[in-house]
Write a protein that holds these residues in place. Structure first.
Motif, PDB file in Angstrom:
ATOM      1  N   PHE A  12      44.458  55.435  51.107  1.00 41.93           N
ATOM      2  CA  PHE A  12      45.479  55.208  50.080  1.00 41.93           C
ATOM      3  C   PHE A  12      46.051  53.794  50.195  1.00 41.93           C
ATOM      4  CE2 PHE A  12      50.067  55.288  49.073  1.00 41.93           C
ATOM      5  CZ  PHE A  12      49.978  55.476  47.712  1.00 41.93           C
ATOM      6  N   GLY A  13      46.413  53.395  51.403  1.00 39.22           N
ATOM      7  CA  GLY A  13      46.976  52.058  51.596  1.00 39.22           C
ATOM      8  C   GLY A  13      45.998  50.965  51.194  1.00 39.22           C
ATOM      9  N   LEU A  14      44.743  51.127  51.595  1.00 38.78           N
ATOM     10  CA  LEU A  14      43.738  50.112  51.255  1.00 38.78           C
ATOM     11  C   LEU A  14      43.436  50.075  49.766  1.00 38.78           C
ATOM     12  CD1 LEU A  14      41.260  50.497  54.251  1.00 38.78           C
ATOM     13  CD2 LEU A  14      42.854  48.621  53.824  1.00 38.78           C
ATOM     14  N   SER A  15      43.409  51.228  49.114  1.00 36.62           N
ATOM     15  CA  SER A  15      43.140  51.212  47.665  1.00 36.62           C
ATOM     16  C   SER A  15      44.300  50.578  46.905  1.00 36.62           C
ATOM     17  CB  SER A  15      42.836  52.613  47.146  1.00 36.62           C
ATOM     18  OG  SER A  15      43.963  53.432  47.233  1.00 36.62           O
ATOM     19  N   CYS A  16      45.521  50.811  47.338  1.00 37.29           N
ATOM     20  CA  CYS A  16      46.668  50.154  46.682  1.00 37.29           C
ATOM     21  C   CYS A  16      46.674  48.655  46.960  1.00 37.29           C
ATOM     22  CB  CYS A  16      47.967  50.795  47.147  1.00 37.29           C
ATOM     23  SG  CYS A  16      48.196  52.462  46.514  1.00 37.29           S
ATOM     24  N   LEU A  17      46.273  48.266  48.178  1.00 32.54           N
ATOM     25  CA  LEU A  17      46.141  46.843  48.488  1.00 32.54           C
ATOM     26  C   LEU A  17      45.084  46.211  47.592  1.00 32.54           C
ATOM     27  CD1 LEU A  17      46.793  44.381  50.279  1.00 32.54           C
ATOM     28  CD2 LEU A  17      45.030  45.214  51.855  1.00 32.54           C
ATOM     29  N   ALA A  18      43.968  46.911  47.381  1.00 30.39           N
ATOM     30  CA  ALA A  18      42.917  46.406  46.493  1.00 30.39           C
ATOM     31  C   ALA A  18      43.436  46.256  45.067  1.00 30.39           C
ATOM     32  CB  ALA A  18      41.710  47.340  46.526  1.00 30.39           C
ATOM     33  N   LEU A  19      44.190  47.241  44.588  1.00 24.12           N
ATOM     34  CA  LEU A  19      44.767  47.166  43.244  1.00 24.12           C
ATOM     35  C   LEU A  19      45.668  45.943  43.109  1.00 24.12           C
ATOM     36  CD1 LEU A  19      45.461  48.482  40.457  1.00 24.12           C
ATOM     37  CD2 LEU A  19      47.353  49.601  41.641  1.00 24.12           C
ATOM     38  N   TYR A  20      46.536  45.737  44.086  1.00 22.52           N
ATOM     39  CA  TYR A  20      47.456  44.592  44.041  1.00 22.52           C
ATOM     40  C   TYR A  20      46.688  43.264  44.078  1.00 22.52           C
ATOM     41  CZ  TYR A  20      50.769  41.097  45.615  1.00 22.52           C
ATOM     42  OH  TYR A  20      51.503  39.947  45.748  1.00 22.52           O
ATOM     43  N   ARG A  21      45.728  43.147  45.012  1.00 24.10           N
ATOM     44  CA  ARG A  21      45.006  41.882  45.166  1.00 24.10           C
ATOM     45  C   ARG A  21      44.103  41.575  43.973  1.00 24.10           C
ATOM     46  NH1 ARG A  21      45.931  38.064  49.117  1.00 24.10           N
ATOM     47  NH2 ARG A  21      46.952  39.078  50.856  1.00 24.10           N
ATOM     48  N   ILE A  22      43.418  42.581  43.437  1.00 21.25           N
ATOM     49  CA  ILE A  22      42.562  42.349  42.267  1.00 21.25           C
ATOM     50  C   ILE A  22      43.427  42.008  41.054  1.00 21.25           C
ATOM     51  CG2 ILE A  22      40.916  43.414  40.665  1.00 21.25           C
ATOM     52  CD1 ILE A  22      39.631  42.785  43.344  1.00 21.25           C
ATOM     53  N   GLY A  23      44.564  42.684  40.910  1.00 21.36           N
ATOM     54  CA  GLY A  23      45.490  42.338  39.827  1.00 21.36           C
ATOM     55  C   GLY A  23      45.984  40.914  39.941  1.00 21.36           C
ATOM     56  N   ARG A  24      46.271  40.505  41.174  1.00 23.43           N
ATOM     57  CA  ARG A  24      46.705  39.123  41.403  1.00 23.43           C
ATOM     58  C   ARG A  24      45.564  38.142  41.125  1.00 23.43           C
ATOM     59  NH1 ARG A  24      49.731  37.602  46.974  1.00 23.43           N
ATOM     60  NH2 ARG A  24      48.764  35.581  47.139  1.00 23.43           N
ATOM     61  N   TYR A  25      44.338  38.529  41.448  1.00 25.39           N
ATOM     62  CA  TYR A  25      43.196  37.668  41.144  1.00 25.39           C
ATOM     63  C   TYR A  25      43.051  37.475  39.639  1.00 25.39           C
ATOM     64  CZ  TYR A  25      38.591  35.793  40.540  1.00 25.39           C
ATOM     65  OH  TYR A  25      37.545  34.996  40.147  1.00 25.39           O
ATOM     66  N   ILE A  26      43.250  38.533  38.876  1.00 27.44           N
ATOM     67  CA  ILE A  26      43.134  38.432  37.418  1.00 27.44           C
ATOM     68  C   ILE A  26      44.154  37.430  36.882  1.00 27.44           C
ATOM     69  CG2 ILE A  26      43.487  39.693  35.248  1.00 27.44           C
ATOM     70  CD1 ILE A  26      42.252  42.148  36.671  1.00 27.44           C
ATOM     71  N   ARG A  27      45.353  37.426  37.440  1.00 29.88           N
ATOM     72  CA  ARG A  27      46.399  36.502  36.974  1.00 29.88           C
ATOM     73  C   ARG A  27      46.185  35.075  37.459  1.00 29.88           C
ATOM     74  NH1 ARG A  27      49.211  40.602  38.902  1.00 29.88           N
ATOM     75  NH2 ARG A  27      49.878  39.407  40.708  1.00 29.88           N
ATOM     76  N   GLU A  28      45.848  34.911  38.750  1.00 33.62           N
ATOM     77  CA  GLU A  28      45.876  33.583  39.363  1.00 33.62           C
ATOM     78  C   GLU A  28      44.510  33.021  39.745  1.00 33.62           C
ATOM     79  OE1 GLU A  28      48.582  33.926  42.651  1.00 33.62           O
ATOM     80  OE2 GLU A  28      50.080  34.944  41.413  1.00 33.62           O
ATOM     81  N   GLU A  29      43.475  33.858  39.750  1.00 29.02           N
ATOM     82  CA  GLU A  29      42.108  33.475  40.104  1.00 29.02           C
ATOM     83  C   GLU A  29      42.018  32.766  41.451  1.00 29.02           C
ATOM     84  OE1 GLU A  29      39.491  31.689  37.302  1.00 29.02           O
ATOM     85  OE2 GLU A  29      39.945  33.160  35.757  1.00 29.02           O
ATOM     86  N   ARG A  30      42.691  33.318  42.447  1.00 28.58           N
ATOM     87  CA  ARG A  30      42.550  32.807  43.811  1.00 28.58           C
ATOM     88  C   ARG A  30      41.468  33.626  44.501  1.00 28.58           C
ATOM     89  NH1 ARG A  30      48.550  32.135  46.141  1.00 28.58           N
ATOM     90  NH2 ARG A  30      48.281  34.377  46.241  1.00 28.58           N
ATOM     91  N   GLY A  31      40.459  32.946  44.999  1.00 30.82           N
ATOM     92  CA  GLY A  31      39.299  33.603  45.578  1.00 30.82           C
ATOM     93  C   GLY A  31      39.632  34.550  46.721  1.00 30.82           C
ATOM     94  N   MET A  32      40.605  34.191  47.541  1.00 32.50           N
ATOM     95  CA  MET A  32      40.964  35.038  48.678  1.00 32.50           C
ATOM     96  C   MET A  32      41.445  36.411  48.209  1.00 32.50           C
ATOM     97  SD  MET A  32      40.939  35.257  51.922  1.00 32.50           S
ATOM     98  CE  MET A  32      40.761  33.606  52.482  1.00 32.50           C
ATOM     99  N   ASP A  33      42.159  36.466  47.097  1.00 28.26           N
ATOM    100  CA  ASP A  33      42.617  37.751  46.560  1.00 28.26           C
ATOM    101  C   ASP A  33      41.426  38.631  46.172  1.00 28.26           C
ATOM    102  OD1 ASP A  33      45.381  37.355  46.809  1.00 28.26           O
ATOM    103  OD2 ASP A  33      45.455  36.243  44.923  1.00 28.26           O
ATOM    104  N   LEU A  34      40.412  38.017  45.582  1.00 28.39           N
ATOM    105  CA  LEU A  34      39.224  38.769  45.185  1.00 28.39           C
ATOM    106  C   LEU A  34      38.529  39.356  46.407  1.00 28.39           C
ATOM    107  CD1 LEU A  34      37.128  39.672  43.082  1.00 28.39           C
ATOM    108  CD2 LEU A  34      36.003  37.466  43.443  1.00 28.39           C
TER     109      LEU A  34
END
Length: 186
Positions: free
Chosen positions: A61-83
């Protein structure tokens, strides 16, 4: 304590996702709402029980929510580390519990849909990267298991055997784990 840490990680990532999903003009309003959401998620015990009893693994659960947050942030900011962090977290969540393939598939579909609607090819490439990270991790895990054990990795116990065990008698009554699968398949 370990599971509680992942539960809090999941709740914090959900709250941060909500805070950042409103866009710049709503960010000030959502900052208080996200903090309130985080507090409500922590204090609302049925949510915690739902996660424990429905999904079974707090780290997933924690990792899937972390993935949701980071991928959402990647969509907004396109920072490779988030992806890369989002892809690794989604893959890790799926390794812990296969139910999280739903979240992984949703992230890939969302990236592809955002690529079409926003006309940004990089997001489509990101969807392919997330899928590739999962496939490489899945194949890599099987390869490592075969190398370590010296035996081919099987697909596991057939689903029919689990149903058979659920229908048979056991020490605790019908439907409880009784070791049937271990006796028959190993």
């Amino acid at each position: 304590l370990f599971n509680i840490g992942f539960l809090i990680l999941g709740m914090a990532c959900l709250a941060a996702f909500v805070r950042h999903s409103g866009g710049e003009r709503r960010r000030a309003d959502l900052l208080g709402q996200a903090g309130g959401l985080f507090l409500c998620l922590i204090l609302y015990l049925p949510f915690s029980f739902y996660v424990v009893f429905t999904y079974g693994t707090m780290p997933g659960f924690g990792l899937s929510c972390l993935a949701l947050y980071r991928i959402g942030r990647y969509i907004r900011e396109e920072r490779g580390m988030d992806l890369w962090i989002g892809a690794a977290a989604a893959t890790g969540a799926d390794f812990l519990n296969s139910n999280y393939q739903i979240a992984l598939a949703a992230l890939v579909i969302d990236l592809a849909a955002e690529a079409v609607f926003q006309k940004r090819r990089r997001l489509f490439a990101a969807a392919l990267i997330v899928a590739a990270v999962y496939m490489a991790g899945s194949k890599g895990l099987g390869f490592c298991m075969e190398r370590l054990t010296g035996a081919p990795a099987s697909k596991g116990i057939p689903m029919a055997a689990w149903a058979e065990m659920g229908l048979s008698e056991g020490k605790r009554g019908p439907g409880w784990y009784n070791g049937y699968n271990v006796r028959v398949f190993w």
